[in-house]
Design a protein around this motif. Structure first.
Motif, short mmCIF file in Angstrom:
data_model
loop_
_atom_site.label_atom_id
_atom_site.label_comp_id
_atom_site.label_asym_id
_atom_site.label_seq_id
_atom_site.Cartn_x
_atom_site.Cartn_y
_atom_site.Cartn_z
N PHE A 35 -15.73 -27.17 4.27
CA PHE A 35 -15.05 -26.16 4.63
C PHE A 35 -13.45 -27.47 4.46
N GLY A 36 -12.70 -27.18 3.65
CA GLY A 36 -11.63 -28.24 3.65
C GLY A 36 -11.10 -29.53 2.98
N TYR A 37 -12.54 -30.09 2.17
CA TYR A 37 -12.41 -30.61 0.91
C TYR A 37 -13.43 -31.40 0.01
N VAL A 38 -13.20 -31.42 -0.63
CA VAL A 38 -13.69 -32.02 -1.94
C VAL A 38 -14.01 -32.99 -1.99
N GLY A 39 -14.64 -33.89 -3.48
CA GLY A 39 -14.36 -35.16 -2.99
C GLY A 39 -13.99 -35.18 -4.33
N SER A 40 -13.67 -36.68 -5.16
CA SER A 40 -13.19 -36.79 -6.53
C SER A 40 -14.20 -36.81 -7.72
N ASP A 41 -15.17 -36.29 -7.16
CA ASP A 41 -16.56 -36.55 -7.92
C ASP A 41 -16.45 -35.62 -8.80
N ARG A 42 -15.49 -34.11 -8.79
CA ARG A 42 -15.69 -33.68 -9.52
C ARG A 42 -15.64 -33.14 -10.44
N VAL A 43 -15.50 -32.34 -12.05
CA VAL A 43 -14.68 -32.26 -12.92
C VAL A 43 -14.72 -30.92 -12.76
N VAL A 44 -13.73 -30.17 -13.07
CA VAL A 44 -13.54 -28.98 -13.58
C VAL A 44 -13.19 -28.63 -14.66
N VAL A 45 -14.28 -27.49 -15.17
CA VAL A 45 -13.79 -27.11 -16.27
C VAL A 45 -13.61 -25.71 -17.11
N SER A 46 -13.80 -24.70 -15.67
CA SER A 46 -12.72 -23.44 -15.75
C SER A 46 -13.26 -22.84 -14.17
N TYR A 47 -11.94 -21.54 -13.71
CA TYR A 47 -11.68 -21.34 -13.35
C TYR A 47 -12.23 -19.52 -13.21
N GLY A 48 -12.57 -18.89 -11.99
CA GLY A 48 -12.83 -17.80 -12.06
C GLY A 48 -14.26 -17.18 -12.61
N VAL A 49 -14.43 -15.93 -13.34
CA VAL A 49 -16.31 -15.53 -13.41
C VAL A 49 -14.80 -13.85 -14.63
N ASP A 50 -16.71 -13.82 -15.20
CA ASP A 50 -16.39 -12.67 -16.45
C ASP A 50 -14.84 -13.08 -16.96
N HIS A 51 -15.37 -13.53 -17.84
CA HIS A 51 -14.42 -14.06 -19.04
C HIS A 51 -14.85 -13.47 -20.63
N HIS A 52 -13.40 -12.61 -20.73
CA HIS A 52 -13.77 -12.03 -22.24
C HIS A 52 -13.01 -13.22 -23.12
N ILE A 53 -13.56 -13.25 -24.21
CA ILE A 53 -12.74 -14.25 -25.43
C ILE A 53 -13.25 -13.27 -26.58
N ASN A 99 -11.69 -10.79 -33.77
CA ASN A 99 -11.79 -9.90 -33.80
C ASN A 99 -13.46 -9.22 -32.57
N LYS A 100 -14.08 -9.51 -32.62
CA LYS A 100 -15.50 -9.48 -31.67
C LYS A 100 -14.94 -10.17 -30.35
N GLU A 101 -15.08 -9.44 -29.35
CA GLU A 101 -14.97 -9.73 -28.08
C GLU A 101 -16.31 -10.89 -27.54
N TYR A 102 -16.20 -11.45 -26.98
CA TYR A 102 -17.67 -12.37 -26.14
C TYR A 102 -17.87 -12.03 -24.40
N THR A 103 -18.46 -11.97 -23.81
CA THR A 103 -18.09 -11.72 -22.81
C THR A 103 -19.15 -13.14 -22.02
N PHE A 104 -18.75 -13.27 -21.05
CA PHE A 104 -19.35 -14.98 -20.22
C PHE A 104 -19.23 -14.63 -18.57
N PRO A 105 -20.10 -14.89 -18.01
CA PRO A 105 -20.09 -15.12 -16.61
C PRO A 105 -19.72 -15.94 -16.05
N ILE A 106 -19.59 -17.20 -16.20
CA ILE A 106 -18.82 -18.49 -16.40
C ILE A 106 -18.77 -19.16 -17.54
#
Length: 297
Positions: free
Chosen positions: A260-278, A282-289
């Motif tokens: 609660f309130g802290y995370v270490g520097s051993d994290r690698v952030v790749v994306s934010y959020g869910v339900d991505h549409h790319i 001209n074809k749309e792909y959907t990914f949960p994460i």
């Protein structure tokens, strides 16, 4: 009894070391992150490779090296992800590497913000994975938060509910939805995260799921999949939340630094959020994460 005493002593010594920032994950560190994934022989025509993001606490110090080399980089306009598109894949292995400077995130303020201090009401998540509008979520949120309107106390109450309700287990490469978390009870970090996000959203607290990895010591892959949360206060301050790591720490199952309130520097952030549409050709792909390389047709 002796083992219990020794376990508590080790935990106390680690907590002291974390307080004085002796361990690498409690302070800024530079990491050469690399990830690889074996592909099936029928890998398909193309692969999407999510790549680490540049954030306020994560700086990209080298251009990501992708093998096979990407044909196209796709950047989300909201800065929620960067993915490399590799076409006509014949190799059996996909990998990337990058040098990252990462900082721990610690919320130190004792905010006295009220829910009414949020000047702009953001659109709540409402999808298969996280739904702040779900009636069951609303009922749970109201039953535990009651009439509390102090933002930090609301966040803490919801966080403790998730921590006390769920059990860590059965990790998957995909994503457990908030419904999965409530129905199954035993889920991985993603399930902790989606339930926490849905409840915070229903309480009117802006938040998002953070998807990526934790660094580990391994000769072929120094990353382990992980997801956690970020909640936002009315002044824009970030409150990091990592309930699955705290659940495991309480039971002596991990030495990772997060809660609660802290995370270490051993994290690698790749994306934010869910339900991505790319959209690709001209074809749309959907990914949960977006976390692991994904085969697309």
């Amino acid at each position: 009894v002796t083992m219990c005493i020794m376990g508590n002593l080790k935990l106390s010594l680690r907590s002291i070391g974390e307080h004085f920032k002796i361990f690498a994950y409690t302070k800024t560190q530079t990491v050469h992150a690399y990830y690889q994934q074996e592909q099936p022989e029928d890998a398909g025509k193309a692969i999407l490779v999510p790549l680490p993001l540049e954030t306020d606490t994560q700086k990209i110090l080298s251009k990501p090296q992708v093998i096979p080399k990407e044909n196209l980089l796709i950047h989300d306009k909201h800065h929620n992800y960067n993915v490399g598109l590799i076409k006509n894949v014949h190799e059996k292995r996909t990998q990337w590497s990058v040098i990252i400077k990462s900082n721990p995130i610690v919320y130190k303020e004792n905010g006295n913000f009220l829910l009414s201090d949020y000047r702009v009401k953001l659109e709540q998540d409402d999808n298969k994975w996280i739904s702040a509008k779900d009636k069951n979520i609303e009922n749970i949120q109201k039953s535990i938060v009651k009439s509390e309107d102090n933002v930090m106390r609301v966040i803490s109450t919801i966080y403790q509910y998730v921590l006390n309700t769920l059990t860590y287990g059965n990790p998957i490469e995909g994503l457990y939805s908030y419904k999965d978390a409530l129905e199954k009870g035993r889920v991985d970090c993603g399930g902790f995260g989606t339930l926490l996000a849905a409840l915070l959203g229903n309480a009117g607290i802006p938040n998002r799921l953070v998807v990526g990895f934790c660094t580990v010591s391994d000769k072929s892959n120094n990353l382990s999949m992980h997801a956690w949360n970020e909640a936002y206060l009315p002044d824009g301050s970030v409150v990091p939340l990592d309930p699955s790591i705290e659940w495991k720490r309480q039971r002596g199952q991990t030495n990772r630094w997060g809660g609660f309130g802290y995370v270490g520097s051993d994290r690698v952030v790749v994306s934010y959020g869910v339900d991505h549409h790319i959209k690709i050709n001209n074809k749309e792909y959907t990914f949960p994460i977006l976390q692991h390389p994904v085969i697309i047709e």
